[in-house]
Each structure stands twice: as structure tokens, then as C-alpha cells.
Design a protein around this motif. Sequence first.
Motif, PDB file in Angstrom:
ATOM      1  N   LEU A   8      81.567  80.797  66.326  1.00  0.00           N
ATOM      2  CA  LEU A   8      80.704  79.794  65.711  1.00  0.00           C
ATOM      3  C   LEU A   8      81.484  78.496  65.479  1.00  0.00           C
ATOM      4  CD1 LEU A   8      78.073  78.856  64.457  1.00  0.00           C
ATOM      5  CD2 LEU A   8      78.793  79.931  62.303  1.00  0.00           C
ATOM      6  N   LEU A  12      80.449  74.947  66.978  1.00  0.00           N
ATOM      7  CA  LEU A  12      80.246  73.799  66.097  1.00  0.00           C
ATOM      8  C   LEU A  12      81.116  72.615  66.522  1.00  0.00           C
ATOM      9  CD1 LEU A  12      79.973  75.611  62.658  1.00  0.00           C
ATOM     10  CD2 LEU A  12      78.148  74.380  63.855  1.00  0.00           C
ATOM     11  N   GLU A  13      82.325  72.899  66.985  1.00  0.00           N
ATOM     12  CA  GLU A  13      83.186  71.820  67.490  1.00  0.00           C
ATOM     13  C   GLU A  13      82.533  71.149  68.697  1.00  0.00           C
ATOM     14  OE1 GLU A  13      86.971  73.687  68.239  1.00  0.00           O
ATOM     15  OE2 GLU A  13      87.026  74.450  66.187  1.00  0.00           O
ATOM     16  N   ALA A  15      79.342  71.071  69.287  1.00  0.00           N
ATOM     17  CA  ALA A  15      78.174  70.362  68.762  1.00  0.00           C
ATOM     18  C   ALA A  15      78.582  69.025  68.144  1.00  0.00           C
ATOM     19  CB  ALA A  15      77.438  71.231  67.744  1.00  0.00           C
ATOM     20  N   PHE A  74      84.024  66.445  61.209  1.00  0.00           N
ATOM     21  CA  PHE A  74      82.655  66.927  61.100  1.00  0.00           C
ATOM     22  C   PHE A  74      81.775  65.972  60.307  1.00  0.00           C
ATOM     23  CE2 PHE A  74      84.086  70.842  62.922  1.00  0.00           C
ATOM     24  CZ  PHE A  74      82.960  71.266  63.614  1.00  0.00           C
ATOM     25  N   LEU A  93      74.806  70.397  60.672  1.00  0.00           N
ATOM     26  CA  LEU A  93      76.109  70.498  61.329  1.00  0.00           C
ATOM     27  C   LEU A  93      77.230  70.574  60.295  1.00  0.00           C
ATOM     28  CD1 LEU A  93      77.825  70.374  63.965  1.00  0.00           C
ATOM     29  CD2 LEU A  93      77.861  67.893  63.651  1.00  0.00           C
ATOM     30  N   LEU A  96      76.966  73.922  58.205  1.00  0.00           N
ATOM     31  CA  LEU A  96      77.415  75.096  58.955  1.00  0.00           C
ATOM     32  C   LEU A  96      78.928  75.116  59.086  1.00  0.00           C
ATOM     33  CD1 LEU A  96      74.743  75.454  61.796  1.00  0.00           C
ATOM     34  CD2 LEU A  96      75.162  77.011  59.879  1.00  0.00           C
ATOM     35  N   PHE A  97      79.527  73.949  59.330  1.00  0.00           N
ATOM     36  CA  PHE A  97      80.985  73.875  59.381  1.00  0.00           C
ATOM     37  C   PHE A  97      81.582  74.324  58.050  1.00  0.00           C
ATOM     38  CE2 PHE A  97      84.527  71.268  57.845  1.00  0.00           C
ATOM     39  CZ  PHE A  97      85.546  71.809  58.605  1.00  0.00           C
ATOM     40  N   ASP A 100      81.131  78.146  57.548  1.00  0.00           N
ATOM     41  CA  ASP A 100      81.986  78.885  58.472  1.00  0.00           C
ATOM     42  C   ASP A 100      83.448  78.785  58.051  1.00  0.00           C
ATOM     43  OD1 ASP A 100      82.158  80.377  61.073  1.00  0.00           O
ATOM     44  OD2 ASP A 100      83.377  78.647  61.630  1.00  0.00           O
TER      45      ASP A 100
END
Length: 112
Positions: A8, A12-13, A15, A74, A93, A96-97, A100
Amino acid sequence: MKGVLLALAFLLELAMLAAAGWWGFTLDAGWPVRVLAGIGVPLLLAVVWGVFCSPRAGVALPVPAKAAVQAACFLVGGALLALAGRPGLGAVLVALFAVDKALLTVAYHDPV
């Protein structure tokens, strides 16, 4: 579970980089500026990430500094999504970062 969280993080990176590109290509400017921003900003973020944040980073930062650079990248990605007209996606975004990163740090003592 750690593998899922690391996967994930990687997604995300990607994204984050896509968000920067999206912003650049949606600028209200001539096509040369849009192309430069759409390619240049994600490239700049990728270089910063690679030099300071990747597992094989060229510059070894203390854990708090590395976390700050990751968060800044981010936040930039989220802000650029907001500027591109997608503030909800930008917030998702960043959130979620943060979740996580927190799960990896707390559950696995992994300051990735």
C-alpha cells in the motif's frame, strides 16, 4: 500483514507522483508549461523521495527527518490534487499515507 502495508505504501507513492502529474497537466497555461509541470514536478518529487526516503536512499536521514520529508512529499501531492480540483482525493491520499505509516511504525516498529 506487513507485506500488504508495504505494498500500500508503494502504491500510495505512485499515486503521489500521479497526483503531481495530474496537477501539472491540468494547469491553465500553454501546453509547454503543462508538459513541463506535468513531467517536471513528479520527477522532482521522485528525486527527493529517492535521495532521502527510499530504502536505498543516497542520504541517510535520522528517522524523524525521514518521516518529515515523506510527510512533506505527501502533503505536496495532496495539495496539488486539491489545486487540480480534487480536494477530496488529496485529503484521502494524505490520510491513507498517515494511517499506513502509523500502522507500519506502531505494529512493526518499521520507520519505513
